[in-house]
Enzyme design. Sequence first.
Site, PDB file in Angstrom:
ATOM      1  N   LYS A  13     -34.712  -8.606   5.007  1.00  0.00           N
ATOM      2  CA  LYS A  13     -33.953  -9.150   5.423  1.00  0.00           C
ATOM      3  C   LYS A  13     -32.692  -8.899   5.179  1.00  0.00           C
ATOM      4  O   LYS A  13     -31.381  -8.680   5.929  1.00  0.00           O
ATOM      5  CB  LYS A  13     -34.085 -10.822   5.638  1.00  0.00           C
ATOM      6  CG  LYS A  13     -34.746 -11.355   5.592  1.00  0.00           C
ATOM      7  CD  LYS A  13     -34.995 -13.138   5.991  1.00  0.00           C
ATOM      8  CE  LYS A  13     -34.759 -13.246   4.597  1.00  0.00           C
ATOM      9  NZ  LYS A  13     -36.033 -13.101   3.213  1.00  0.00           N
ATOM     10  N   ARG A  88     -34.378 -23.946   6.922  1.00  0.00           N
ATOM     11  CA  ARG A  88     -35.582 -23.522   6.567  1.00  0.00           C
ATOM     12  C   ARG A  88     -36.244 -24.604   6.367  1.00  0.00           C
ATOM     13  O   ARG A  88     -37.754 -24.514   6.208  1.00  0.00           O
ATOM     14  CB  ARG A  88     -35.147 -23.777   5.174  1.00  0.00           C
ATOM     15  CG  ARG A  88     -34.691 -22.846   4.539  1.00  0.00           C
ATOM     16  CD  ARG A  88     -34.411 -22.499   2.273  1.00  0.00           C
ATOM     17  NE  ARG A  88     -33.278 -21.480   1.584  1.00  0.00           N
ATOM     18  CZ  ARG A  88     -34.195 -20.650   1.815  1.00  0.00           C
ATOM     19  NH1 ARG A  88     -35.349 -20.544   1.501  1.00  0.00           N
ATOM     20  NH2 ARG A  88     -32.645 -20.504   0.867  1.00  0.00           N
ATOM     21  N   ARG A 127     -44.038  -3.148  -9.746  1.00  0.00           N
ATOM     22  CA  ARG A 127     -41.749  -2.952 -10.307  1.00  0.00           C
ATOM     23  C   ARG A 127     -42.085  -4.230 -11.499  1.00  0.00           C
ATOM     24  O   ARG A 127     -41.466  -3.189 -12.743  1.00  0.00           O
ATOM     25  CB  ARG A 127     -40.776  -3.213  -9.507  1.00  0.00           C
ATOM     26  CG  ARG A 127     -40.980  -3.019  -7.740  1.00  0.00           C
ATOM     27  CD  ARG A 127     -39.682  -2.858  -7.377  1.00  0.00           C
ATOM     28  NE  ARG A 127     -39.342  -4.821  -6.828  1.00  0.00           N
ATOM     29  CZ  ARG A 127     -39.064  -4.865  -6.412  1.00  0.00           C
ATOM     30  NH1 ARG A 127     -38.437  -4.335  -5.090  1.00  0.00           N
ATOM     31  NH2 ARG A 127     -38.569  -6.208  -5.746  1.00  0.00           N
ATOM     32  N   ARG A 139     -37.310  -8.113 -14.850  1.00  0.00           N
ATOM     33  CA  ARG A 139     -36.090  -8.698 -13.694  1.00  0.00           C
ATOM     34  C   ARG A 139     -37.191 -10.022 -13.582  1.00  0.00           C
ATOM     35  O   ARG A 139     -38.403 -10.565 -13.069  1.00  0.00           O
ATOM     36  CB  ARG A 139     -35.943  -8.040 -12.192  1.00  0.00           C
ATOM     37  CG  ARG A 139     -34.969  -7.097 -12.578  1.00  0.00           C
ATOM     38  CD  ARG A 139     -35.111  -6.153 -11.748  1.00  0.00           C
ATOM     39  NE  ARG A 139     -34.542  -7.178 -10.499  1.00  0.00           N
ATOM     40  CZ  ARG A 139     -34.113  -6.413  -8.706  1.00  0.00           C
ATOM     41  NH1 ARG A 139     -35.107  -5.105  -8.709  1.00  0.00           N
ATOM     42  NH2 ARG A 139     -34.210  -7.216  -7.785  1.00  0.00           N
ATOM     43  N   ARG A 150     -42.502 -18.559  -5.028  1.00  0.00           N
ATOM     44  CA  ARG A 150     -41.317 -18.491  -3.636  1.00  0.00           C
ATOM     45  C   ARG A 150     -42.276 -18.382  -2.399  1.00  0.00           C
ATOM     46  O   ARG A 150     -41.669 -18.602  -1.181  1.00  0.00           O
ATOM     47  CB  ARG A 150     -40.655 -17.765  -4.439  1.00  0.00           C
ATOM     48  CG  ARG A 150     -40.054 -17.925  -5.197  1.00  0.00           C
ATOM     49  CD  ARG A 150     -38.879 -16.086  -5.977  1.00  0.00           C
ATOM     50  NE  ARG A 150     -37.926 -16.167  -4.912  1.00  0.00           N
ATOM     51  CZ  ARG A 150     -37.487 -15.198  -4.498  1.00  0.00           C
ATOM     52  NH1 ARG A 150     -37.854 -13.810  -5.902  1.00  0.00           N
ATOM     53  NH2 ARG A 150     -36.429 -14.488  -3.691  1.00  0.00           N
TER      54      ARG A 150
END
Length: 206
Positions: A13, A88, A127, A139, A150
């Site tokens: 996005k 949302r 990653r 991270r 999420r």
Amino acid sequence: MRLVLLGPPGAGKGTQSTRLQDKYKIPQLSTGDMLRAAVKAGTPIGLKAKAIMDAGGLVPDETVVGIIAERIDEPDAKTGFILDGFPRTVKQAEALASILHAKHMDLDAVIELVVDDRALLARIEKRAQESIARGDAVRADDNPEAFRKRLESYHAQTAPVSAFYAAKCALKAVDGMAPIDDVSAAIERALHERKNAAASTRAGGA
């Protein structure tokens, strides 16, 4: 051009918003940025949000909606905006519709970047493994388990929002797994289709 951009974390996005900003000269509006700006500016709603956040609470929908209502009246948003991260929930989508109706505005389109969750998770896991191999810390955004949660949260909240806009014939789904340039081209086609459909509706009602 007034747009809502839907899509899970990692869908691209941010990249597409930047391209749309550059092409249409309209701001990208994220709820987090707007909250911080309202607090910094010391607006009545910003002060209310600050008091809630300082007390450790979650900013309620009505406060977020009020900040959005203020923000889209700013000069840089007069010709349009891109909403990222809002709405949302269906309740927020209904509140946004009420705001726009009161201001005699309409959304031009709601674009949803559709992605493959398994591919996104594989990308995140890769990653994370590469970070570990380099001896770097992983991270927070690249924690596979946190990312999975999420994604689950996003789909639980946003599936009804997608249905809400689909029922209004405002939703356009775009393959977010395609190459970046192809995604941009698909978004442009979706916007033209919406524009032509709106023009036909106006002509039919004339």
